[in-house]
Design an enzyme around this catalytic site. Structure first.
Site, PDB file in Angstrom:
ATOM      1  N   VAL A   1      75.434 -30.131  93.884  1.00 18.71           N
ATOM      2  CA  VAL A   1      75.691 -30.643  92.536  1.00 18.71           C
ATOM      3  C   VAL A   1      76.939 -30.055  91.874  1.00 18.71           C
ATOM      4  CG1 VAL A   1      73.351 -31.400  91.970  1.00 18.71           C
ATOM      5  CG2 VAL A   1      73.996 -29.000  91.585  1.00 18.71           C
TER       6      VAL A   1
ATOM      7  N   TYR B   1      71.760 -16.942  82.829  1.00 19.16           N
ATOM      8  CA  TYR B   1      70.918 -18.135  83.048  1.00 19.16           C
ATOM      9  C   TYR B   1      70.656 -18.812  81.703  1.00 19.16           C
ATOM     10  CZ  TYR B   1      66.655 -20.711  84.469  1.00 19.16           C
ATOM     11  OH  TYR B   1      65.701 -21.683  84.711  1.00 19.16           O
TER      12      TYR B   1
HETATM   13  N1  LIG Z   1      60.028 -23.063  87.527  1.00 19.33           N
HETATM   14  C1  LIG Z   1      60.283 -22.548  86.340  1.00 19.33           C
HETATM   15  O1  LIG Z   1      59.574 -21.643  85.842  1.00 19.33           O
HETATM   16  C2  LIG Z   1      61.448 -23.070  85.531  1.00 19.33           C
HETATM   17  C3  LIG Z   1      61.514 -22.690  84.187  1.00 19.33           C
HETATM   18  C4  LIG Z   1      62.561 -23.138  83.413  1.00 19.33           C
HETATM   19  C5  LIG Z   1      63.522 -23.962  83.960  1.00 19.33           C
HETATM   20  N2  LIG Z   1      63.450 -24.306  85.281  1.00 19.33           N
HETATM   21  C6  LIG Z   1      64.524 -25.174  85.800  1.00 19.33           C
HETATM   22  O2  LIG Z   1      63.952 -26.287  86.456  1.00 19.33           O
HETATM   23  C7  LIG Z   1      64.835 -26.735  87.507  1.00 19.33           C
HETATM   24  C8  LIG Z   1      64.053 -26.857  88.791  1.00 19.33           C
HETATM   25  O3  LIG Z   1      63.542 -25.574  89.105  1.00 19.33           O
HETATM   26  P1  LIG Z   1      62.373 -25.342  90.148  1.00 19.33           P
HETATM   27  O4  LIG Z   1      61.425 -24.425  89.496  1.00 19.33           O
HETATM   28  O5  LIG Z   1      61.905 -26.620  90.717  1.00 19.33           O
HETATM   29  O6  LIG Z   1      63.211 -24.511  91.238  1.00 19.33           O
HETATM   30  P2  LIG Z   1      63.148 -24.584  92.841  1.00 19.33           P
HETATM   31  O7  LIG Z   1      63.914 -23.399  93.306  1.00 19.33           O
HETATM   32  O8  LIG Z   1      61.756 -24.749  93.279  1.00 19.33           O
HETATM   33  O9  LIG Z   1      63.969 -25.907  93.161  1.00 19.33           O
HETATM   34  C9  LIG Z   1      65.338 -26.020  92.864  1.00 19.33           C
HETATM   35  C10 LIG Z   1      65.973 -27.025  93.807  1.00 19.33           C
HETATM   36  O10 LIG Z   1      67.370 -27.111  93.496  1.00 19.33           O
HETATM   37  C11 LIG Z   1      68.079 -27.146  94.722  1.00 19.33           C
HETATM   38  N3  LIG Z   1      69.441 -26.649  94.530  1.00 19.33           N
HETATM   39  C12 LIG Z   1      69.832 -25.371  94.278  1.00 19.33           C
HETATM   40  N4  LIG Z   1      71.169 -25.319  94.209  1.00 19.33           N
HETATM   41  C13 LIG Z   1      71.625 -26.566  94.431  1.00 19.33           C
HETATM   42  C14 LIG Z   1      72.923 -27.150  94.496  1.00 19.33           C
HETATM   43  N5  LIG Z   1      74.028 -26.414  94.335  1.00 19.33           N
HETATM   44  N6  LIG Z   1      73.030 -28.486  94.729  1.00 19.33           N
HETATM   45  C15 LIG Z   1      71.920 -29.231  94.898  1.00 19.33           C
HETATM   46  N7  LIG Z   1      70.675 -28.741  94.875  1.00 19.33           N
HETATM   47  C16 LIG Z   1      70.530 -27.426  94.635  1.00 19.33           C
HETATM   48  C17 LIG Z   1      67.284 -26.257  95.663  1.00 19.33           C
HETATM   49  O11 LIG Z   1      67.597 -26.510  97.018  1.00 19.33           O
HETATM   50  C18 LIG Z   1      65.863 -26.612  95.279  1.00 19.33           C
HETATM   51  O12 LIG Z   1      65.371 -27.702  96.045  1.00 19.33           O
HETATM   52  C19 LIG Z   1      65.972 -25.713  87.543  1.00 19.33           C
HETATM   53  O13 LIG Z   1      67.081 -26.226  86.829  1.00 19.33           O
HETATM   54  C20 LIG Z   1      65.395 -24.498  86.853  1.00 19.33           C
HETATM   55  O14 LIG Z   1      66.390 -23.687  86.267  1.00 19.33           O
HETATM   56  C21 LIG Z   1      62.430 -23.873  86.068  1.00 19.33           C
END
Ligand SMILES: NC(=O)c1ccc[n+]([C@@H]2O[C@H](COP(=O)([O-])OP(=O)(O)OC[C@H]3O[C@@H](n4cnc5c(N)ncnc54)[C@H](O)[C@@H]3O)[C@@H](O)[C@H]2O)c1
Length: 253
Positions: free
Chosen positions: A66, A157
């Site tokens: 991305v 972050y």
């Molecule tokens: N899980 C939580 O507690 C939480 C809380 C707040 C925000 N978020 C946000 O939600 C979103 C999803 O998080 P999640 O919990 O599913 O995390 P996760 O790590 O389970 O999944 C993240 C996905 O993004 C992909 N990814 C990472 N870098 C990438 C890149 N450069 N290009 C394309 N894909 C890429 C990874 O391969 C992975 O499949 C993120 O933006 C995260 O910051 C998550």
């Protein structure tokens, strides 16, 4: 079963299991969306595609980093070529570089900002012309409660996620006349693979995390996916430029 019928939705970061992107893709498929799923993790993407196809969804799967501007254009063009429109964009891909500011290197900073902030800017910028041509649409950008509050060890972050929130508001204003809504989702502690570092590094502390949430537990990916579904659907037709906090009450105080 039809809240997104005939809508074409592009979701980034859909490979992780458990992950928010996958959960959103599954929820959207259950509601009749045609899906474009992307990620850097090809094996995870293939597994997600299999699940979506089993649900009867039409799916276009593309490897995408991305932060790559050129690839964004290719993904948007391929989506329109395959399905004829682009109605929903979910900028979900993200990473969490968590360490105190004193230990943050310039490389850490650049990586965190690129993957969590610049990518969202790129995705919105490349998708908007296609969404305008499609007659409007909905952008859902994944932020965090860390974008709303200061949290030790999570500063950069949080900066990236706060940027996502404000970007949404600007887009909401600039593109209201085009029929495009843009909102951010702010999850709290959701049990996905993004938690793996803290699960591994501090197993005892990690076990106690759920109890710090007023609701008494960490969130399930599906609970965030339901919110993304609402914002993506026409049920949210008057909702734009706002933030939806999904955190079991974590930041109420
Ligand atoms: N899980 C939580 O507690 C939480 C809380 C707040 C925000 N978020 C946000 O939600 C979103 C999803 O998080 P999640 O919990 O599913 O995390 P996760 O790590 O389970 O999944 C993240 C996905 O993004 C992909 N990814 C990472 N870098 C990438 C890149 N450069 N290009 C394309 N894909 C890429 C990874 O391969 C992975 O499949 C993120 O933006 C995260 O910051 C998550």
């Amino acid at each position: 079963m039809s809240r997104l019928l005939n809508k074409v939705a592009l979701i980034t970061g859909a490979a992780s299991n458990p992950g928010l992107g996958r959960a959103i893709a599954i929820r959207f498929a259950q509601e009749g969306a045609k899906l474009v799923i992307t990620d850097i993790d090809e094996a995870g993407l293939a597994a997600c595609e299999k699940e979506l196809v089993a649900l009867g969804a039409e799916v276009l799967t593309m490897k995408q980093n991305v932060v790559d501007e050129q690839r964004w254009q290719e993904v948007v063009d391929a989506s329109v070529e395959r399905f004829g429109s682009l109605d929903v964009l979910v900028n979900n891909a993200g990473i969490a570089v968590m360490r105190p500011i004193s230990q943050f290197t310039q490389a850490d900073y650049d990586l965190q900002m690129d993957v969590n902030m610049r990518s969202v800017f790129l995705g919105c910028q490349k998708a908007l012309p296609a969404m305008i041509k499609s007659g409007g649409g909905s952008i859902v950008n994944m932020s965090s409660v860390a974008g709303l509050r200061g949290i030790p060890g999570v500063s950069v972050y949080g900066v990236a996620k706060a940027g996502v929130q404000i970007l949404c508001k600007g887009i909401a204003l600039e593109h209201a006349a085009d029929g495009i809504r843009c909102n951010s989702i702010h999850p709290g502690l959701i049990d996905t693979n993004i938690q793996n570092d803290s699960r591994r590094d501090n197993p005892e502390e990690f076990k106690k995390l759920g109890a710090t949430v007023p609701w008494g537990r960490m969130g399930y990916p599906e609970e965030v996916a339901n919110c993304a579904l609402f914002l993506a659907s026409d049920e949210a037709s008057y909702v734009t430029g706002t933030e939806l906090v999904v955190d079991g009450g974590l930041i109420c105080k």
